[in-house]
Scaffold this active site. Structure first.
Site, PDB file in Angstrom:
ATOM      1  CG  PHE A 125      24.383 -28.895  13.191  1.00  0.00           C
ATOM      2  CD1 PHE A 125      25.359 -29.667  12.617  1.00  0.00           C
ATOM      3  CD2 PHE A 125      23.935 -28.670  14.094  1.00  0.00           C
ATOM      4  CE1 PHE A 125      24.429 -30.841  13.358  1.00  0.00           C
ATOM      5  CE2 PHE A 125      23.660 -29.836  14.795  1.00  0.00           C
ATOM      6  CZ  PHE A 125      23.663 -30.844  14.387  1.00  0.00           C
ATOM      7  CG  ASP A 196      27.350 -22.459  14.952  1.00  0.00           C
ATOM      8  OD1 ASP A 196      27.880 -22.640  15.633  1.00  0.00           O
ATOM      9  OD2 ASP A 196      26.290 -23.240  15.231  1.00  0.00           O
ATOM     10  CE1 TYR A 221      29.702 -31.664  20.346  1.00  0.00           C
ATOM     11  CE2 TYR A 221      28.953 -30.564  22.026  1.00  0.00           C
ATOM     12  CZ  TYR A 221      28.868 -30.355  20.152  1.00  0.00           C
ATOM     13  OH  TYR A 221      27.658 -30.731  20.123  1.00  0.00           O
ATOM     14  CE  LYS A 222      30.533 -30.059  16.412  1.00  0.00           C
ATOM     15  NZ  LYS A 222      30.306 -30.801  16.318  1.00  0.00           N
ATOM     16  NE  ARG A 368      31.196 -35.525  10.003  1.00  0.00           N
ATOM     17  CZ  ARG A 368      30.627 -34.458  10.835  1.00  0.00           C
ATOM     18  NH1 ARG A 368      30.577 -33.497  11.106  1.00  0.00           N
ATOM     19  NH2 ARG A 368      31.112 -34.956  12.022  1.00  0.00           N
TER      20      ARG A 368
HETATM   21  C1  LIG Z   1      27.470 -26.167  13.491  1.00  0.00           C
HETATM   22  C2  LIG Z   1      27.201 -27.135  14.464  1.00  0.00           C
HETATM   23  N1  LIG Z   1      26.162 -26.050  15.706  1.00  0.00           N
HETATM   24  C3  LIG Z   1      25.781 -27.008  16.337  1.00  0.00           C
HETATM   25  C4  LIG Z   1      25.798 -28.195  16.956  1.00  0.00           C
HETATM   26  C5  LIG Z   1      25.685 -28.971  18.272  1.00  0.00           C
HETATM   27  O1  LIG Z   1      23.741 -28.229  18.777  1.00  0.00           O
HETATM   28  P1  LIG Z   1      24.874 -28.640  20.461  1.00  0.00           P
HETATM   29  O2  LIG Z   1      25.659 -28.595  20.944  1.00  0.00           O
HETATM   30  O3  LIG Z   1      23.641 -27.716  20.611  1.00  0.00           O
HETATM   31  O4  LIG Z   1      24.108 -29.862  20.521  1.00  0.00           O
HETATM   32  C6  LIG Z   1      27.035 -28.593  16.173  1.00  0.00           C
HETATM   33  C7  LIG Z   1      26.659 -30.560  16.219  1.00  0.00           C
HETATM   34  O5  LIG Z   1      28.106 -31.112  15.580  1.00  0.00           O
HETATM   35  C8  LIG Z   1      27.344 -27.510  15.048  1.00  0.00           C
HETATM   36  O6  LIG Z   1      27.714 -29.055  13.975  1.00  0.00           O
END
Ligand SMILES: Cc1ncc(COP(=O)(O)O)c(C=O)c1O
Length: 409
Positions: A125, A196, A221-222, A368
């Site tokens: 990402f 991650d 939040y996911k 998606r």
């Molecule tokens: C793999 C990954 N890392 C990080 C993030 C987002 O980071 P943040 O919560 O700091 O916006 C996302 C957002 O979709 C993501 O898919």
């Protein structure tokens, strides 16, 4: 099947079926975007209202002690830890995923100061890559962010590599890396592994400790349903906690914040990875949201996730001409989402959303669909594909109102 009396055969006896009632899903919506913003668990508004009116409203500043607000990041961290295979005391909740990446990457690079390569892949990402670029520039110590194709990561782990920085599940395709294997290769090469878990935590069983991961980060939040912009989390393996140090020396990461010393002395353990005052309202929402996982067996959850994804692929491929599978066909190589390529993917997704099937679009051509077994049924999958097939057959996506791109896709 939701909204009708007929039950899909695969939904009969589903142990997770009753969980749907724990969520406040709007009528007429099939929500296939829990991988982006999780659904609201029905009891969260009341819990947050209590924190606001009772804890904040009545206890005022005393709540930091009376309601133990001060240790909420640790308590929420431990609850997330259970879902990602991390021992108590190794996970802390707070800040954003991006900021947590900055912290753990800083700590990891300092632990491998003789090496200069951060290895990641082109499926990562962007925020992870941007944060690494920013840290590389800030350190100005000759670090290189080396990007390879996702399937080339294993071969690229050489003894130049300080850290592999890998997102386990690809946000576009849902392709899943083998955490145990890559972590082992990293260690054999003398490198550290940062994972991650944005698209992993709450989506399937993750085994950070068992895989020997060094550090990890992830979103609240996911799949964890903590609400928009919910606090993120980070993990520091127990064995590193005596030496791992992050550089954002906020007072909450001090060994004795209320001693108000003039000099920073980092807390022991994962607390050193705290920075400033924790966001109690949003942490409380996340804390409450995690209740829905309390009695969930992650193996059962994964079994249903695979079944939902397999059914979706089968239904789409047999009924929706023009869509090309972008996700791995083998379930073992996928997270809990399925993506398809379609040249006019943006318009197609807007047309779907207009008919109550909510997924999302990722440029240039990916539609998606996230599958969250806690509130989705096989009946929902069939119904969603009915609508998708109809939109494709009638080309109803090919209308001007579906082609104007909004700021958030
Ligand atoms: C793999 C990954 N890392 C990080 C993030 C987002 O980071 P943040 O919560 O700091 O916006 C996302 C957002 O979709 C993501 O898919």
């Amino acid at each position: 099947m939701s909204g009708t009396s007929s039950v899909h055969p695969l939904d009969q006896g589903d142990p997770l079926g009753p969980k749907r009632a724990a969520f406040a899903l709007p009528e007429g919506v099939i929500y296939l975007d829990g991988n982006s913003l999780g659904t609201l668990p029905a009891h969260v508004p009341q819990r947050v209202a209590d924190v606001v009116s009772k804890q904040w409203g009545e206890s005022l500043i005393r709540a930091w002690n009376e309601h133990d607000w001060v240790d909420l990041p640790r308590r929420v961290g431990d609850r997330i830890g259970r879902l990602v295979g991390a021992a108590p005391g190794t996970v802390i909740a707070g800040d954003s995923t991006s900021i947590n990446l900055f912290k753990v990457l800083s700590a990891a690079l300092a632990m491998r100061s003789e090496r200069k390569v951060i290895l990641s892949d082109t499926g990562n990402f962007p925020t992870d890559l941007y944060m690494a670029q920013g840290l590389r520039d800030l350190l100005n110590a000759g670090h290189e962010l080396r990007l390879v194709a996702p399937e080339e990561v294993a071969d690229a782990i050489t003894d130049e590599v300080a850290v592999i920085m890998i997102t386990q599940v690809d946000y576009r395709t849902g392709r899943r890396h083998d955490m145990a294997a890559l972590t082992r290769l990293a260690h054999e090469a003398g490198a550290l592994a940062i994972w991650d878990l944005a698209h992993s935590a709450g989506a399937f069983k993750v085994e950070l400790d068992a895989c020997g991961a060094d550090f990890a980060i992830g979103c609240g939040y996911k799949y964890l349903n903590g609400g928009p912009g919910a606090p993120a989390f980070l993990y520091v393996a127990e064995r590193h906690q005596a030496v791992a140090r992050q550089p954002l020396n906020g007072w909450m990461g001090h060994d004795a914040p209320f001693a108000f010393d003039l000099d920073y002395r980092g807390a022991r353990g994962v607390d050193q990875f705290r920075v400033g005052t924790p966001p109690i309202l949003s942490l409380s929402a996340l804390d409450a949201a995690l209740d829905v996982f309390d009695d969930v067996d992650m193996d059962v959850l994964r079994g249903k996730s695979v079944s939902l994804c397999e059914l979706f692929i089968k239904e789409v491929e047999s009924r929706c001409e023009g869509l090309e599978l972008a996700s791995p066909r083998n379930a073992d190589e996928r997270g809990s989402q399925v993506s398809f390529r379609f040249a006019e993917g943006y318009a197609l997704m807007q047309a779907l959303i207009a008919r109550g099937v909510i997924g999302d679009f990722r440029a240039p051509d990916i539609v998606r669909f996230g599958f969250t077994p806690l509130y989705l049924s096989h009946g929902d999958v069939v119904k969603a594909v009915d609508i998708l097939a109809d939109i494709l057959a009638t080309r109803s996506w090919d209308a001007p109102q579906f082609k104007t791109r909004a700021k958030v896709t």
